[in-house]
Write a protein that holds these residues in place. Sequence first.
Motif, PDB file in Angstrom:
ATOM      1  N   TYR A  24     -45.842  38.252 131.273  1.00  0.00           N
ATOM      2  CA  TYR A  24     -45.246  39.730 130.794  1.00  0.00           C
ATOM      3  C   TYR A  24     -43.792  39.442 131.090  1.00  0.00           C
ATOM      4  N   HIS A  25     -42.968  40.234 130.277  1.00  0.00           N
ATOM      5  CA  HIS A  25     -41.527  40.510 130.425  1.00  0.00           C
ATOM      6  C   HIS A  25     -41.324  41.695 131.250  1.00  0.00           C
ATOM      7  N   SER A 146     -49.327  48.051 128.069  1.00  0.00           N
ATOM      8  CA  SER A 146     -48.064  48.459 128.716  1.00  0.00           C
ATOM      9  C   SER A 146     -47.648  49.807 128.469  1.00  0.00           C
ATOM     10  N   THR A 189     -46.913  41.507 118.937  1.00  0.00           N
ATOM     11  CA  THR A 189     -46.114  41.609 120.038  1.00  0.00           C
ATOM     12  C   THR A 189     -45.881  40.399 120.656  1.00  0.00           C
ATOM     13  N   PRO A 190     -46.645  39.390 121.142  1.00  0.00           N
ATOM     14  CA  PRO A 190     -46.534  38.388 121.895  1.00  0.00           C
ATOM     15  C   PRO A 190     -45.813  37.391 121.030  1.00  0.00           C
ATOM     16  N   PHE A 193     -42.230  38.600 121.459  1.00  0.00           N
ATOM     17  CA  PHE A 193     -41.862  38.176 122.695  1.00  0.00           C
ATOM     18  C   PHE A 193     -41.244  36.594 122.764  1.00  0.00           C
TER      19      PHE A 193
HETATM   20  O1  C5P Z   1     -49.328  44.946 127.209  1.00  0.00           O
HETATM   21  P1  C5P Z   1     -49.565  44.814 125.536  1.00  0.00           P
HETATM   22  O2  C5P Z   1     -51.228  44.413 125.545  1.00  0.00           O
HETATM   23  O3  C5P Z   1     -49.349  45.739 124.689  1.00  0.00           O
HETATM   24  O4  C5P Z   1     -48.909  43.337 125.533  1.00  0.00           O
HETATM   25  C1  C5P Z   1     -49.487  42.574 124.449  1.00  0.00           C
HETATM   26  C2  C5P Z   1     -48.637  41.202 124.847  1.00  0.00           C
HETATM   27  O5  C5P Z   1     -47.214  41.260 124.505  1.00  0.00           O
HETATM   28  C3  C5P Z   1     -48.765  40.621 126.119  1.00  0.00           C
HETATM   29  O6  C5P Z   1     -49.895  39.746 126.418  1.00  0.00           O
HETATM   30  C4  C5P Z   1     -47.574  39.783 126.461  1.00  0.00           C
HETATM   31  O7  C5P Z   1     -47.606  38.554 125.660  1.00  0.00           O
HETATM   32  C5  C5P Z   1     -46.435  40.622 125.544  1.00  0.00           C
HETATM   33  N1  C5P Z   1     -45.779  41.499 126.327  1.00  0.00           N
HETATM   34  C6  C5P Z   1     -44.826  40.839 127.155  1.00  0.00           C
HETATM   35  N2  C5P Z   1     -43.947  41.743 127.852  1.00  0.00           N
HETATM   36  C7  C5P Z   1     -44.283  43.208 128.132  1.00  0.00           C
HETATM   37  C8  C5P Z   1     -45.334  43.809 127.068  1.00  0.00           C
HETATM   38  C9  C5P Z   1     -45.916  42.943 126.310  1.00  0.00           C
HETATM   39  O8  C5P Z   1     -44.354  39.650 127.239  1.00  0.00           O
HETATM   40  N3  C5P Z   1     -43.574  43.954 128.862  1.00  0.00           N
END
Ligand code: C5P
Length: 300
Positions: A24-25, A146, A189-190, A193
Motif C-alpha cells: 500500500y501507499h 482503505s 485502483t492498483p 497506483f
Molecule cells: O484498500 P483498497 O482495497 O481500496 O485498495 C485496493 C488496492 O489499491 C490495494 O490493493 C493497493 O494495491 C492499492 N492501494 C494502494 N495504496 C493505498 C490504497 C490502495 O497502493 N493507500
Amino acid sequence: MTRASTPAKINLIFEVGELDNSGYHGVNSLYLELDLREEIEIKPSLGTATLSVAGDLPARHLNAVPTDSSNLIFKVAHALCEKLGVELPAIEIELYKRIPVAGGMAGGSADAAAMLVAFNSYLHERFETKLLTTPELKELAATLGSDIPFLIEGGLQIGVGRGEKLTPLSPLTFETHWVVCVSSEGLSTPVVFAKFDELFHAEPFSDFSALKIAGLEDLAAVMSNDLEEAAIALLPAIAITKARLLELGAVRSMVSGSGPSVIGLFSSLEQAELARVSINNSGGFALVASASYAGTRLED
Ligand code: C5P
C-alpha cells in the motif's frame, strides 16, 4: 428487516507517498462526503445468503457488481460473523446503488460500510450478539478497505496511513455543488497506483492543520490529486472531460481518487444542473451531488 445507507466520497486533496512493504501507499487525504447514497436492506431468508442489485445507474454499472462471494459485502458479512462468533445466517441482501461503479468514488467501500452498520444491528437484534461500537466498526472496516473507515462517519476528514487514520474537521461553512462525470470505462485502483509509481517520486506530505477553506475560491485553490496524471496517462479521455467541465462553468475540475470519474465544482446548483444536462445530452453520463455530513446511518 434492517436498512442502512452510506454516502460517496471524493478526495479534495489526495497526496500519495511511498509504496510500503504491505503493498500500500501512504496517503495524506482530505475526504469529503457527497450525498449520493447507497442503501442496503437485510432480511431473513431460507437457504443461503443472497445478494441482489438495483439502482439509479446505467445497466452496465449495475451489471458490473458481482453478486457472488467475491463481493465485498460478503467479505464484510463473514468478517463480522467471525468477530462476533456466530455462523453466517440465511439472509437476503438488497443493494440499491447510486454511486458509479469503479469510478474512484468508493462505491464498493460504501456498500461495505452500509453492510457493516446494518449487519451489526441485524445480528444484535436477531441473535443477541454484542453490538459493536463505532470505533470497533471502524477498526474492522480498516481490514476490509482503505476508504471504509471514513465512510462510517463521513463529512470532512483528514485521512492518513492508508486513509484509515482519521481526524474529523468542522463542516465547510458554505455549500458545494458537484458534477460527477462518469467514464464509460473503469480504472482499477492498483493499476493507477502502479502508474503513479512508474511516473513519479512521492513528495513530502503537506500539513493540513493550517488549511483555511473559507469559500469556494479557497477550495478550488487547495484541490489537488497526485493520482490525476497517472489516471490521465491510462485513460487520456479524462483530460477532455476536465476541460469540458471548465467550459461549462466549473470553478475547478479534477479526477476523483484513482478515477476515472471527474468532479467539477460549481458555485450554484442551477449551474451544476445545466452542466449535467449538457453532458448527458452529448452522450456522456453525469450526476449532480452536494457535500453532506451524515455518514453511514441506519434507516427505518
Ligand atoms: O484498500 P483498497 O482495497 O481500496 O485498495 C485496493 C488496492 O489499491 C490495494 O490493493 C493497493 O494495491 C492499492 N492501494 C494502494 N495504496 C493505498 C490504497 C490502495 O497502493 N493507500
